[in-house]
Design a protein around this motif. Structure first.
Motif, short mmCIF file in Angstrom:
data_model
loop_
_atom_site.label_atom_id
_atom_site.label_comp_id
_atom_site.label_asym_id
_atom_site.label_seq_id
_atom_site.Cartn_x
_atom_site.Cartn_y
_atom_site.Cartn_z
N ASN A 129 21.29 -14.30 101.01
CA ASN A 129 20.85 -15.26 102.02
C ASN A 129 21.31 -16.67 101.68
OD1 ASN A 129 18.93 -17.36 103.14
ND2 ASN A 129 18.32 -15.55 104.29
N SER A 150 28.09 -17.88 103.74
CA SER A 150 27.16 -16.88 104.22
C SER A 150 27.82 -15.52 104.03
CB SER A 150 26.87 -17.12 105.69
OG SER A 150 26.20 -16.01 106.20
N VAL C 181 19.04 -23.48 114.84
CA VAL C 181 19.09 -22.04 114.54
C VAL C 181 18.88 -21.24 115.82
CG1 VAL C 181 18.30 -22.12 112.14
CG2 VAL C 181 16.61 -22.06 113.98
N ASP C 183 18.95 -16.64 117.02
CA ASP C 183 19.17 -15.26 116.61
C ASP C 183 20.60 -14.88 116.99
OD1 ASP C 183 19.35 -12.53 116.46
OD2 ASP C 183 17.73 -12.12 117.88
N LYS C 185 22.44 -12.42 115.24
CA LYS C 185 22.71 -11.02 114.95
C LYS C 185 22.59 -10.17 116.21
CE LYS C 185 21.56 -7.20 111.98
NZ LYS C 185 20.62 -6.56 111.08
N GLN C 241 22.95 -22.37 111.66
CA GLN C 241 22.81 -21.90 110.28
C GLN C 241 24.07 -21.13 109.86
OE1 GLN C 241 21.23 -20.44 112.98
NE2 GLN C 241 20.25 -18.51 112.43
N ASP C 243 24.48 -18.42 108.27
CA ASP C 243 24.48 -16.97 108.46
C ASP C 243 24.00 -16.61 109.87
OD1 ASP C 243 21.93 -17.84 108.00
OD2 ASP C 243 21.32 -16.07 106.85
N SER C 247 21.58 -13.48 111.07
CA SER C 247 20.16 -13.84 111.20
C SER C 247 19.57 -13.12 112.39
CB SER C 247 20.00 -15.34 111.47
OG SER C 247 20.43 -16.08 110.38
N ALA C 251 14.25 -13.83 111.23
CA ALA C 251 14.81 -14.71 110.21
C ALA C 251 15.10 -16.10 110.76
CB ALA C 251 16.08 -14.10 109.64
N SER C 252 15.64 -16.17 112.00
CA SER C 252 16.00 -17.47 112.54
C SER C 252 14.75 -18.25 112.96
CB SER C 252 16.95 -17.30 113.72
OG SER C 252 16.42 -16.42 114.67
N LEU C 255 13.23 -19.80 109.92
CA LEU C 255 13.87 -21.01 109.40
C LEU C 255 13.31 -22.23 110.12
CD1 LEU C 255 17.60 -19.90 109.06
CD2 LEU C 255 16.08 -20.60 107.21
#
Lengths: 295, 288, 424
Positions: A129, A150, C181, C183, C185, C241, C243, C247, C251-252, C255
């Motif tokens: 992460n 990342s 941020v 989502d 993913k 973000q 990643d 994310s 997860a997002s 954050l």
């Protein structure tokens, strides 16, 4: 003793349960899969037969299918040419230190191999992460901020990171196989080599490696099979992304069936998967068998 | 017993001490690499979630927050899932062991026409990926009402471990002398008795290995359990981690605690039975 | 032995179950895994009240995060294991296949008219002239932000254009704060943003539907430009973000909730951020929302609101207690707006009264809704087949990972739309 070793009733009793379970849980499902692979079924509702259309599309117009095969090949290559040699070298080192120390090290090296893939994957997802994972914290601390990417979503590092997790967990197995293989090398042949004045690298390349050939080849066959079968690790980490860069065929067929509602197409992928898995395994085994005969 | 242990790797005494040091250093680095991730997760499982986001590289749990485990235990349904895992895994391991033992016996020690064919068929099971049955089993198992039942998991768990187990047993059974069964047979013993009291004790090491390895495989299996089970009360242990991601997506400490709890049973088993896993590997590596 | 024991226990349970009699269990499913705060808590409250009003009823709920939940429902449809009552989405990509397969029961429109739904909300759940689900939330695409983090970074003016938004990034990054941020993913938030950008450029919200109907093409300049804007935002602006593309929803959101990110690009259903007990008091007091920025040279206006009615509740056609399920929907329709608004958990699809005690974010969302001069309806990823949705999401993932050019992206989208139009 024909009555003992050739008793048909006994054979039937011993063999049928196992064969029946395998037919029920392996063969029949594959039959069903083949049937559905010839349809446009969404997984629910009505469907039409479409002949070989799904297969045609996969083989001619689906880059993701080929991408997932290539990924499996890359994983295979990394396993065979990087993980295996390292594991072999480590196993050889362990064979030279005291039994007790060797046992402790082997126990530690094998720990990841006994854990559930869910635990392993989530472990590494957290380590990778970019916000709180220790890897990037470490890199930033070392002044390597530009390397703190990342890992799982960067197109340049995603496949590598996923492969790293797989290799990391499989490492214990490779080491164990090689170590136990090395333990079976008879003392006499090695001593004979030493008497002949061979240095230890010579002993390894001329005596031990050839002796270990059966072990190495079976480890490689196992690696080939498991590289093709990767699924959970991907499913729980990148889900094939970014884009389709880390896609593996088992994840892909699952997504096709249950995300894109292309159940028929997913089954066609499934059938091709069986064909590829059986084909490659047979090929590799053949390869080693003939190699073995030459030796 | 083995040749390598006594071979000095570094002959010249000048480099000997340094060589030994380098060797151990190398091994220790690898050992750290293999267990550190686990320790990291454990470390943050007994701290507050906010600590994970702190600037420190690693924060030590000076004031352990064991409460995370209480929440993981209750909300992760650890006990319920543990019992479910036990039901599914114990039954599939026992059946798989017995059935594969029988298969191995019949294919290695008995003489019959279709023997090679049967052995080849069993070998095929090693190659077919379990994932290819994920889609069709929905339809096929549903015919028998097996979707969303433990039996519906136990059957594939048996099927997918049979091949490897049979192979492992076959390796061991091949080495036994035939006179064993012959004398028992002449004494009037029948098959069940011969198998159970003559052959099985001789194959005891292989049996323990098969039991342990099948246990680990099935205990850790995720995708079938995740796909086939829909009733929460039936789920198996690995699922509790998934459960936590939604429910406690904001609470990493509890998630980490849950991961630790799920990791524990196989670890405990491993430390008690590691010897048998090692010997299983020998059989697998040499005969596989 | 263990098996026998297990069997015995199972038989026993069955036997006692029979004697306890008349206990009806409603199996439910939703995408609200957190049952202790915001929306999940509201549903639990409704369930408790419903059980009290209908003695002998038991409710068992299965919850997953959003995307895994959608996947599960499709799996259950294949396995014929759909829950009795479940949360779903009104979209052509999701509800329509279930309607076509006769998996959900038609409802009586008249039964639900009286619950104060915003005009158009119920209609979004109508297929072939029949109502198949009840809408739960009015969804608007907005930007949430953390007032304290804005102040800390010295940002005093909310961004009204995309350029201003991008220009904010360095101020936050310098403070170690992620500017924005979402989502990535699951891709759909980025897909919605793509439609939103296309509207901001063209000033015409009907273009995606026209492209799906093959009256225009996804390769037209508007879409290429929207794709380019989106790619810039996600890969070049240093806004999101690192990643983003791995994310997931939790997860997002996390954050943002943990105060690690200054802005959160999401829908109005996240109103509950302002009352979520999982986050600090400081965060809850500081969360607010603003309108999605406009493009400087675009024809779209600030008050063109990207809004739709997505989430709904449906009753499974294979349920043994369909009538009870429909009764539950009515109960839900009656209680949800009151409870959801009282706890500020969600922005309901029904009319609510503004109160002085509303959280700042709730007030802002109400204002955004009231200001709207035009609304969009559902984003194009959900207006076609499930396959188009999957293709759309995959293409968005590639675009926002910088793997393909905006032109390639539009080409892919167009090819998929072409394919989908032929299937229909």
């Amino acid at each position: 003793m024909n009555r003992l070793f050739g008793n048909r009733t006994a054979i039937a009793f011993l063999v049928l349960p196992g064969v029946a379970i395998m037919v029920f849980a392996l063969i029949v499902p594959i039959g069903f899969s083949f049937y559905f692979s010839l349809t446009d079924w969404a997984g629910f509702g009505a469907f039409n037969p479409v002949g070989a259309a799904n297969y045609k599309e996969i083989l001619t117009a689906d880059p993701v299918f080929w991408r997932s095969l290539v990924n499996a090949l890359i994983l295979m290559a990394v396993t065979i040419f990087i993980q295996n040699p390292v594991a072999f070298a480590l196993a050889a080192l362990l064979a030279h230190i005291s039994q007790k120390a060797s046992q402790i090290f082997r126990s530690i090296f094998f720990v990841p191999a006994v854990l559930s893939v869910v635990v392993i994957t989530k472990l590494w997802v957290n380590i990778f992460n970019p916000t709180y994972g220790i890897l990037n914290k470490l890199l930033r601390l070392a002044g390597l901020k530009s390397l703190a990417v990342s890992w799982l979503s960067n197109p340049h590092t995603a496949l590598g990171s996923v492969i790293w997790i797989i290799i990391w967990q499989g490492f214990g197995w490779a080491l164990l196989f090689y170590y136990t293989g090395l333990m079976t090398v008879p003392k006499e042949i090695e001593e004979a080599a030493v008497v002949d004045g061979a240095s230890w690298p010579q002993t390894y390349t001329r005596i031990i490696l050839p002796y270990m050939f059966p072990v190495i080849s079976s480890v490689i066959v196992i690696d080939v099979i498991s590289s093709l079968k990767q699924m959970e690790m991907i499913y729980l980490s990148t889900d094939g992304g970014p884009g389709q860069l880390t896609q593996f065929i088992a994840v892909y067929l699952y997504q096709k069936a249950f995300v894109a509602s292309q159940y028929g197409y997913g089954n066609a992928l499934s059938i091709l998967f069986v064909v590829v898995a059986v084909g490659i395994t047979v090929l590799v085994q053949r390869l080693f068998r003939s190699e073995g005969e030459i030796q | 017993m083995n040749a390598l242990t006594k071979t000095p790797l570094f002959d010249r005494s000048a480099g000997k001490r340094f060589g030994k040091f380098a060797l151990y250093a190398f091994l220790v680095v690898f050992a750290i690499l293999q267990v550190f991730p686990l320790l990291w997760v454990f470390d943050y499982s007994i701290q507050k979630t906010g600590d994970l986001f702190g600037p420190e590289l690693i924060k030590l749990p000076l004031v352990p927050v064991w409460h995370n485990y209480a929440r993981a235990w209750v909300d992760g349904k650890i006990l319920r899932y543990f019992i479910n895992s036990s039901i599914v895994v114990v039954s599939s391991v026992l059946i798989s062991t017995v059935v594969s033992f029988c298969l191995a016996y019949a294919t290695t020690r008995m003489v019959w026409k279709l023997r090679t064919l049967a052995a080849g068929f069993i070998g095929l099971g090693m190659v077919i990926p379990i994932h290819t049955t994920l889609l069709p089993n929905f339809i096929w198992f549903n015919v028998f009402g097996l979707i969303n039942t433990h039996v519906g998991l136990i059957i594939p768990y048996i099927a997918f471990t049979l091949s490897f187990n049979t192979l492992l047993f076959a390796g061991q059974l091949k080495t036994l002398p035939r006179s064993m069964e012959e004398s028992a047979f002449l004494d009037g013993a029948r098959y069940p008795k011969i198998l159970a009291s003559v052959i099985a004790p001789m194959a005891a090491p292989a049996i323990v290995t098969v039991l342990v390895m099948t246990f680990l495989t099935n205990w850790n299996e995720f995708i079938m359990a995740n796909t086939y089970l829909s009733t929460d009360d039936l789920r198996t242990l690995p699922f509790s981690i998934i459960r936590f991601q939604g429910q406690y997506s904001s609470d990493y400490a509890v998630q980490f605690a849950c991961m630790t709890l799920v990791a524990l049973p196989p670890l405990v088993l491993y430390f008690f039975f590691s010897r048998w896993i090692m010997s299983g590997a020998t059989a697998g590596a040499v005969k596989g | 032995m263990k098996r026998i024991a297990a069997l015995l226990v199972a038989t026993l349970c069955l036997a006692t179950g029979i004697y306890a009699q008349a206990k009806v269990t409603l199996k439910m499913g939703d995408n609200l895994p957190d049952r202790t705060s915001t929306w999940g808590a509201v549903v639990e409250q409704i369930n408790t009240e419903f059980k009290a009003a209908n003695p002998g009823t038991e409710i068992v709920t299965e919850s997953y995060p959003d995307q895994p939940y959608q996947q599960k429902i499709k799996i259950y449809a294949t396995a014929k294991q759909l829950p009795d009552v479940f949360k779903y989405w009104s979209f052509t990509s999701l509800l329509k296949p279930l309607v076509d397969g006769k998996f959900v029961v038609p409802l009586n429109m008249a039964d639900f008219k009286k619950y104060g739904y915003i005009p158009g909300a119920l209609e979004s759940n109508v297929y072939g002239g029949k109502l198949y689900g009840i809408p739960v939330s009015a969804d608007m695409w907005v930007v949430y932000y953390n007032k304290k983090l804005f102040a800390d970074a010295g940002v005093t003016k909310l961004p009204t254009t995309i350029d201003e938004l991008k220009a904010l990034a360095p101020a936050f990054t310098a403070k170690g704060i992620i500017p924005m941020v979402t989502d990535g993913k699951d891709a759909w938030p980025l897909s919605i943003t793509f439609d939103q950008l296309a509207w901001r450029i063209s000033g015409d919200q009907t273009l995606p539907q026209k492209a799906l109907d093959r009256k225009i093409k996804f390769t037209d300049p508007v879409f290429v430009q929207a794709a380019k804007e989106l790619q810039d935002l996600t890969t070049k602006a240093g806004l999101f973000q690192d990643d983003l593309m791995v994310s997931d929803y939790g997860a997002s959101r996390n954050l943002f909730g943990q105060g690690k990110a200054a802005m959160y690009l999401m829908g109005s259903w996240e109103l509950g951020l302002g009352s979520d007990a999982n986050f600090s008091d400081e965060f809850r007091a500081n969360v607010d929302a603003f309108k999605f920025p406009i493009l400087k040279n675009g024809k779209g206006k600030t008050d063109d609101l990207f809004a739709w009615y997505g989430g709904n509740y449906v009753v499974s056609a294979s349920s043994k207690s369909k009538d009870l399920g429909v009764k539950y929907l009515q109960f839900y329709a009656q209680r949800f707006p009151t409870l959801a608004w009282a706890s500020q958990a969600c922005f309901p699809a029904q009319k609510v009264e503004p109160r002085s005690s509303d959280t700042p974010v709730a007030k802002s969302l109400l204002k955004i809704a009231a200001d709207a001069k035009a609304t969009s309806g559902t984003a194009c990823l959900d207006l076609s087949t499930p396959q188009f949705k999957d293709d759309n999401q995959n293409a968005i993932r590639e675009l926002c990972s910088g793997l393909i050019t905006p032109e390639d992206f539009c080409q892919k989208l167009d090819a998929s739309a072409e394919k989908a139009s032929k299937q229909k």
